[in-house]
Design a protein around this motif. Sequence first.
Motif, short mmCIF file in Angstrom:
data_model
loop_
_atom_site.label_atom_id
_atom_site.label_comp_id
_atom_site.label_asym_id
_atom_site.label_seq_id
_atom_site.Cartn_x
_atom_site.Cartn_y
_atom_site.Cartn_z
N THR A 52 -11.54 -25.40 -29.97
CA THR A 52 -12.95 -25.67 -29.75
C THR A 52 -13.39 -25.12 -28.40
O THR A 52 -14.46 -24.50 -28.29
N ALA A 53 -12.58 -25.32 -27.37
CA ALA A 53 -12.91 -24.79 -26.04
C ALA A 53 -12.95 -23.27 -26.06
O ALA A 53 -13.87 -22.66 -25.49
N ALA A 54 -11.99 -22.64 -26.71
CA ALA A 54 -11.97 -21.18 -26.80
C ALA A 54 -13.18 -20.67 -27.58
O ALA A 54 -13.77 -19.64 -27.22
N ASP A 55 -13.56 -21.37 -28.64
CA ASP A 55 -14.76 -20.99 -29.40
C ASP A 55 -16.01 -21.06 -28.53
O ASP A 55 -16.87 -20.17 -28.58
N CYS A 56 -16.13 -22.13 -27.75
CA CYS A 56 -17.29 -22.26 -26.86
C CYS A 56 -17.35 -21.11 -25.87
O CYS A 56 -18.42 -20.54 -25.62
#
Length: 109
Positions: free
Chosen positions: A63-67
């Motif tokens: 999720t952090a990498a997607d953001c």
Amino acid sequence: MRRHCRLRRPPDAPSGSCSPAGFRGTEAALHDQQSHAENSLTAALASILRLLPGPLPDRLDTTAADCLAIIKGINDAAGERGETDMAGLEKRVKRAVFGYLGLDISIAI
């Protein structure tokens, strides 16, 4: 006859740094630095996401990498278009990230 001015190598530059092999070494070093920076940002953002109310995403690191990918994509596209409205860019990035996270977008504006 015209004389060409040649740039001098800084005293601390490694010899051969202007060769193709030297550039490849520099390119590899820059790639390593970029990867380290992206990993650090992902970890920092994952720590921030842990503070959000409600249930955590299943894969916080993803999720952090997607953001970060959303942020990078919007910023890169704006830069390619030569945008100068930073306030508008910030609002668009916030809306995109908050929307992805399922958060109330009204607090992003």
